[in-house]
Write an enzyme that holds these catalytic residues in place. Structure first.
Site, PDB file in Angstrom:
ATOM      1  N   PHE A 192       6.182  59.546 -16.990  1.00 22.03           N
ATOM      2  CA  PHE A 192       5.833  59.236 -15.599  1.00 22.03           C
ATOM      3  C   PHE A 192       5.110  57.884 -15.659  1.00 22.03           C
ATOM      4  CE2 PHE A 192       3.194  59.421 -11.817  1.00 22.03           C
ATOM      5  CZ  PHE A 192       4.027  60.018 -10.880  1.00 22.03           C
ATOM      6  N   ASP A 208       0.314  65.366 -21.189  1.00 24.02           N
ATOM      7  CA  ASP A 208       0.324  65.387 -19.732  1.00 24.02           C
ATOM      8  C   ASP A 208       1.100  66.636 -19.334  1.00 24.02           C
ATOM      9  OD1 ASP A 208       1.053  65.116 -17.047  1.00 24.02           O
ATOM     10  OD2 ASP A 208       0.962  62.926 -17.144  1.00 24.02           O
ATOM     11  N   TYR A 235      -1.949  69.722  -7.677  1.00 26.95           N
ATOM     12  CA  TYR A 235      -1.281  69.806  -6.371  1.00 26.95           C
ATOM     13  C   TYR A 235       0.201  70.127  -6.489  1.00 26.95           C
ATOM     14  CZ  TYR A 235      -0.513  64.859  -7.598  1.00 26.95           C
ATOM     15  OH  TYR A 235      -0.207  63.705  -8.263  1.00 26.95           O
ATOM     16  N   LYS A 236       0.703  70.295  -7.734  1.00 22.86           N
ATOM     17  CA  LYS A 236       2.110  70.654  -7.905  1.00 22.86           C
ATOM     18  C   LYS A 236       2.201  72.180  -8.009  1.00 22.86           C
ATOM     19  CE  LYS A 236       3.095  66.073  -9.654  1.00 22.86           C
ATOM     20  NZ  LYS A 236       3.113  65.180 -10.810  1.00 22.86           N
ATOM     21  N   ARG A 271      16.350  66.195  -7.455  1.00 22.77           N
ATOM     22  CA  ARG A 271      15.422  67.122  -8.126  1.00 22.77           C
ATOM     23  C   ARG A 271      15.176  68.346  -7.252  1.00 22.77           C
ATOM     24  NH1 ARG A 271       9.818  65.067 -10.267  1.00 22.77           N
ATOM     25  NH2 ARG A 271       9.416  65.226  -8.033  1.00 22.77           N
TER      26      ARG A 271
HETATM   27  C1  LIG Z   1       2.604  63.881 -10.723  1.00 23.84           C
HETATM   28  C2  LIG Z   1       2.313  63.239 -12.041  1.00 23.84           C
HETATM   29  C3  LIG Z   1       1.235  62.374 -12.208  1.00 23.84           C
HETATM   30  C4  LIG Z   1       0.416  61.992 -10.998  1.00 23.84           C
HETATM   31  O1  LIG Z   1      -0.734  61.295 -11.272  1.00 23.84           O
HETATM   32  P1  LIG Z   1      -1.789  61.083 -10.089  1.00 23.84           P
HETATM   33  O2  LIG Z   1      -2.868  60.332 -10.685  1.00 23.84           O
HETATM   34  O3  LIG Z   1      -2.155  62.435  -9.590  1.00 23.84           O
HETATM   35  O4  LIG Z   1      -1.094  60.353  -8.993  1.00 23.84           O
HETATM   36  C5  LIG Z   1       0.977  61.883 -13.468  1.00 23.84           C
HETATM   37  N1  LIG Z   1       1.752  62.218 -14.531  1.00 23.84           N
HETATM   38  C6  LIG Z   1       2.819  63.038 -14.388  1.00 23.84           C
HETATM   39  C7  LIG Z   1       3.663  63.393 -15.574  1.00 23.84           C
HETATM   40  C8  LIG Z   1       3.135  63.553 -13.148  1.00 23.84           C
HETATM   41  O5  LIG Z   1       4.191  64.341 -13.007  1.00 23.84           O
END
Ligand SMILES: *Cc1c(COP(=O)(O)O)cnc(C)c1O
Length: 441
Positions: free
Chosen positions: A151, A220, A245-246, A408
């Site tokens: 990400f 992560d 939040y997921k 997705r």
């Molecule tokens: C959703 C997600 C993030 C989001 O990071 P934020 O700081 O909350 O915006 C980071 N890493 C991964 C792998 C994600 O899926």
């Protein structure tokens, strides 16, 4: 009204003849009762398959949040830091998340965004590894390995962390991470589940390989926390960060979590040593002395409204095992793939071709299915996935897309039903046929 009308139309078509095995699977599902814990009040017939981006609202959150605002803030004001337990909420909420990611209590703190926690963890891990090997900046252990498909935020933050610590970043596919780790490795930063493809990586094996090379790993777990069993303690993870939040349904922008393995806590030297992580914050001392345990991962004043909404959202997990969630997740994703094969024979509709990107093997599959959607005509140009997803939304099926070409679909076992899955696949077939006729013209 437009989208609502279309969604109702779609419901009328598929609602009358839900495939018997969807009904059968729903009847056998031991998690069906969990759906009632969520507000899923979209227009009639809406199928929500985007819980991997923003989880649904747990039904008990609005009342709790109203109480926090009106009573705890409105009336008790400053007293709430102690009387309402605000001050200790980051560790208390961390301990609620702990069993979902295989962590014993006292190792997780909630606060800040995932991005900020990636920064704390990566810099903290570089410092830890250099201390362990007795090397100073410039003296070795100067490479940060980053998941090549990460990400984006993790990669951006890792490169900044590298500049600040005199290290360099090397992008490595997770499949090559074990081989890439060596004597110059400080840290490997790896996504447990690939956000684009939904591929699940082997946390234990990668951790073990990096440890044998003398480095540490930052995981992560944004797309695995709450979606499948994660064994941070048992698999030897050093640091982990994750979203709430997921799949944890904490609400938009709810604070992330940071796991620092107990063994590493006393030597965790945070690059953001804010006053709330101090051993005696209210002494307001000039000098910094870090607190013990998970507290060390704190920075500033906790985001109480979001955090307490998350704490309440986590009550949907009471009495639910992650193993049951995983079993249903695999059944849902298997069923979706099977239904897509039925409704989109040979993965073709007009000029459009559909290819699953998510691995078929259960051990390598997260809780989403990603389908690559390509325009077979050379004309190309616009991303057909964007048009297809817009068509799905108009007909009440909510997933998302990632350029280039990836559709997705996230499956949240707590509230996704097999009937939802059937309807989503059927609608996808219809939309593909419509879009496929127009594509390239
Ligand atoms: C959703 C997600 C993030 C989001 O990071 P934020 O700081 O909350 O915006 C980071 N890493 C991964 C792998 C994600 O899926």
């Amino acid at each position: 009204m437009d989208a609502h009308g279309a969604a109702t139309g779609a419901a009328a078509v598929s609602g009358t003849e839900v495939a018997p095995d969807a009904a059968e699977l729903d009847a056998r599902d031991e998690l069906t009762h969990c759906r009632a814990d969520f507000v899923l009040d979209g227009p009639e017939g809406t199928v929500y398959l985007d819980g991997n981006s923003l989880g649904a609202l747990p039904r008990s959150v609005p009342e709790r949040l109203a109480d926090v605002v009106e009573r705890e803030w409105g009336r008790l004001l400053i007293r709430s830091w102690s009387e309402s337990g605000w001050w200790t909420a980051p560790e208390r909420t961390g301990d609620r998340i702990a069993p979902l990611v295989g962590a014993a209590p006292g190792q997780i703190v909630v606060g800040d965004s995932t991005s900020v926690n990636v920064f704390k963890a990566v810099v903290g891990a570089v410092r830890l590894v250099r201390e362990e090997h007795g090397v100073a900046e410039g003296g070795g252990r100067d490479e940060i390995l980053v998941d090549a498909a990460t990400f984006p935020t993790d990669g951006y933050i890792a490169r900044s962390a590298a500049r600040m610590t005199g290290a360099t970043v090397r992008a490595v596919p997770v499949s090559a991470m074990a081989e890439a780790a060596g004597p110059s490795t400080a840290v490997a930063l790896v996504n447990h589940v690939d956000y684009r493809t939904g591929e699940l990586h082997d946390l234990a094996a990668v951790t073990d390989a990096v440890h044998r090379a003398g480095g540490r790993v930052v995981w992560d777990v944004c797309h695995s926390a709450g979606a499948l069993p994660v064994q941070l303690d048992a698999d030897g993870a050093d640091f982990a960060v994750g979203c709430t939040y997921k799949y944890l349904n904490g609400g938009p922008g709810s604070p992330a979590f940071l796991y620092v393995r107990r063994e590493a806590q006393p030597r965790f030297d945070s690059p953001l040593p804010g006053w709330t992580s101090h051993a005696d914050p209210f002494a307001m001392a000039d000098g910094y002395a870090p607190g013990d345990g998970a507290v060390r991962g704190r920075v500033g004043t906790p985001d109480i409204l979001s955090m307490l909404a998350l704490e309440e959202a986590l009550t949907v997990w009471d009495g639910v095992s992650v193993e049951a969630v995983r079993a249903k997740s695999l059944a849902l994703t298997d069923f979706f793939l099977r239904r897509v094969r039925t409704y989109v024979p040979d993965g073709r509709a007009g000029r459009l071709r559909l290819t699953p990107l998510t691995p078929q093997e259960h051990e390598r599959r997260g809780s989403q299915i990603s389908l690559l959607c390509e325009d077979g005509s050379a004309a190309g140009g616009d991303d057909p996935a964007e048009a297809v997803m817009a068509g799905l939304h108009a007909r009440g099926v909510v997933g998302d897309f990632r350029r280039p070409g990836v559709l997705r679909f996230g499956f949240t076992p707590l509230y996704t039903s097999f009937a939802d899955v059937d309807r989503a696949a059927r609608t996808l077939g219809d939309v593909l046929r419509n879009t496929g006729r127009e594509a390239g013209s």
